[in-house]
Design an enzyme around this catalytic site. Structure first.
Site, PDB file in Angstrom:
ATOM      1  N   LYS A   1      51.436  26.313  32.700  1.00  0.00           N
ATOM      2  CA  LYS A   1      51.319  27.338  33.732  1.00  0.00           C
ATOM      3  C   LYS A   1      52.331  27.046  34.826  1.00  0.00           C
ATOM      4  O   LYS A   1      52.262  26.017  35.506  1.00  0.00           O
ATOM      5  CB  LYS A   1      49.906  27.332  34.309  1.00  0.00           C
ATOM      6  CG  LYS A   1      49.727  28.329  35.429  1.00  0.00           C
ATOM      7  CD  LYS A   1      48.284  28.467  35.818  1.00  0.00           C
ATOM      8  CE  LYS A   1      48.151  29.369  37.034  1.00  0.00           C
ATOM      9  NZ  LYS A   1      46.762  29.516  37.445  1.00  0.00           N
TER      10      LYS A   1
ATOM     11  N   LYS B   1      52.121  30.741  30.456  1.00  0.00           N
ATOM     12  CA  LYS B   1      51.961  31.749  31.492  1.00  0.00           C
ATOM     13  C   LYS B   1      52.988  31.559  32.575  1.00  0.00           C
ATOM     14  O   LYS B   1      53.123  30.414  33.029  1.00  0.00           O
ATOM     15  CB  LYS B   1      50.549  31.578  32.063  1.00  0.00           C
ATOM     16  CG  LYS B   1      50.209  32.433  33.224  1.00  0.00           C
ATOM     17  CD  LYS B   1      48.828  32.109  33.670  1.00  0.00           C
ATOM     18  CE  LYS B   1      48.558  32.841  34.953  1.00  0.00           C
ATOM     19  NZ  LYS B   1      47.421  32.319  35.629  1.00  0.00           N
TER      20      LYS B   1
HETATM   21  C1  PBG Z   1      44.347  31.003  39.024  1.00  0.00           C
HETATM   22  C2  PBG Z   1      45.002  32.087  38.253  1.00  0.00           C
HETATM   23  C3  PBG Z   1      46.115  32.838  38.648  1.00  0.00           C
HETATM   24  C4  PBG Z   1      46.371  33.743  37.623  1.00  0.00           C
HETATM   25  C5  PBG Z   1      45.398  33.536  36.660  1.00  0.00           C
HETATM   26  N1  PBG Z   1      44.577  32.495  37.062  1.00  0.00           N
HETATM   27  C6  PBG Z   1      46.876  32.861  39.907  1.00  0.00           C
HETATM   28  C7  PBG Z   1      47.546  31.700  40.438  1.00  0.00           C
HETATM   29  O1  PBG Z   1      47.668  30.654  39.821  1.00  0.00           O
HETATM   30  O2  PBG Z   1      47.984  31.857  41.552  1.00  0.00           O
HETATM   31  C8  PBG Z   1      47.482  34.729  37.638  1.00  0.00           C
HETATM   32  C9  PBG Z   1      47.366  35.860  36.702  1.00  0.00           C
HETATM   33  C10 PBG Z   1      48.260  36.997  36.976  1.00  0.00           C
HETATM   34  O3  PBG Z   1      49.187  36.961  37.815  1.00  0.00           O
HETATM   35  O4  PBG Z   1      48.048  38.024  36.325  1.00  0.00           O
HETATM   36  N2  PBG Z   1      42.992  31.229  39.195  1.00  0.00           N
END
Ligand code: PBG
Length: 313
Positions: free
Chosen positions: A183, A236
């Site tokens: 991520k 992601k």
């Molecule tokens: C964290 C989380 C995020 C997303 C999914 N889980 C945001 C982040 O890390 O700031 C992002 C998903 C998206 O942008 O569609 N809980």
């Protein structure tokens, strides 16, 4: 003929639809930067899930927006928390639908970070290890409410093992973990933070999310999550990281998910609303490219539309 020699298929059965739950009844609160996406009360969330399921989408991914936030994210693991309520209703009304829950504390923390924070004169620090207990507790309470798959997105070190151990201890040995393994600290999450009301109040997430410049590190993160017991690994965002998707699939051969995140969706919607691009063609081509790179599972806010387009309606 073309179909016979096609190397890659995109099917509704590969899609997961993210949904945002918040308390109330008959509530559909639009997210300005994500046309077609809403914060939904549990009754409306079930309706939205049912529509997607009818179109052929097999799974949803649930995020929660609690009524109150605090410094211990207590809404995340409350037995009657918003995700727990939504999951119970979903499993009652749509037992065939797979329910995946996002495990993270940022939506439940008053400061908006994904872990416990210690503030001192030099600033603030994320307390990795004490956060693990809360994540494991959150996962357990989601499974007790009926969740089928647990998806930790917090990026704390050691969280997959902590969650696996807690689930096993409680007898939930069969519940898979879909780990947000690679991520990246990405600007493409901007609209999500409006949707989930989880923008950090200070600092940023770069101490626990990955530098977009690093691919080898992403592979190491994935290897660690697999060692700790991840069953499905996720990359992601998706479109800007297809090289990572491909390398993860090639290197590990694990079920691999790609998350087409909020800004990937918003950009297409904005350009399409201006008449600059063909929304359907651009969306289908983007998702197909994720499949071509090696993604088995695609998480996308457009899942229900895509499923309908693929059916030709
Ligand atoms: C964290 C989380 C995020 C997303 C999914 N889980 C945001 C982040 O890390 O700031 C992002 C998903 C998206 O942008 O569609 N809980």
């Amino acid at each position: 003929m073309r179909q016979l020699v096609r190397e890659t298929q995109l099917n509704a059965g590969q899609l997961v639809l993210p949904l945002f739950a918040r308390s109330g009844r008959k509530l559909r609160h639009p997210i300005a930067a994500m046309p077609g996406v809403f914060q939904l009360s549990p009754d409306e969330l079930v309706r939205e899930a049912a529509r997607a399921h009818e179109a052929g989408v097999p799974a949803v991914l649930i995020f929660g927006i609690p009524d109150r936030k605090d410094a211990r994210a207590s809404g995340a693991y409350a037995a009657n928390g918003i995700v727990q309520q939504a999951v119970r209703l979903l499993k009652k009304e749509l037992p065939q639908l797979l329910v995946v829950t996002d495990i993270c504390l940022c939506e439940y923390m008053e400061h908006g970070h994904c872990g416990l924070v210690q503030r001192d004169k030099d600033g603030a620090r994320i307390l990795n290890d004490p956060t693990l207990k809360l994540l494991a507790r959150t996962a357990a309470s989601h499974v007790q409410a009926g969740a089928d798959i647990i998806a930790p997105s917090d990026m704390m070190d050691g969280r997959v093992r902590a969650i696996r151990e807690e689930l096993d201890r409680l007898g939930f040995t069969e519940i898979p973990i879909m780990a947000y393994a690679a991520k990246f600290a990405s600007a493409f999450y901007g609209p999500f933070r409006e949707a989930a009301e989880s923008t950090p109040k200070f600092g940023d997430r770069r101490s626990y999310q990955m530098d977009p410049a690093n691919a080898a590190e992403a592979l190491r993160e994935v290897a660690l999550d697999i060692q700790e017991g991840a069953d499905i690994v996720m990359v992601k965002p998706a479109l800007a990281y297809l090289d990572i998707v491909q390398r993860v699939k090639e290197e590990f051969g694990y079920p691999t998910a790609a998350y087409a995140v909020s800004a990937e969706y918003s950009m297409v919607k904005a350009a399409a609303a201006n008449g600059w691009i063909d929304e359907r063609a651009v969306t289908l081509e983007s998702l197909l490219s994720m499949r071509r790179a090696g993604a088995d599972i695609i998480i996308t806010y457009a899942a229900a539309d895509v499923a309908r387009w693929l059916k030709g309606s």
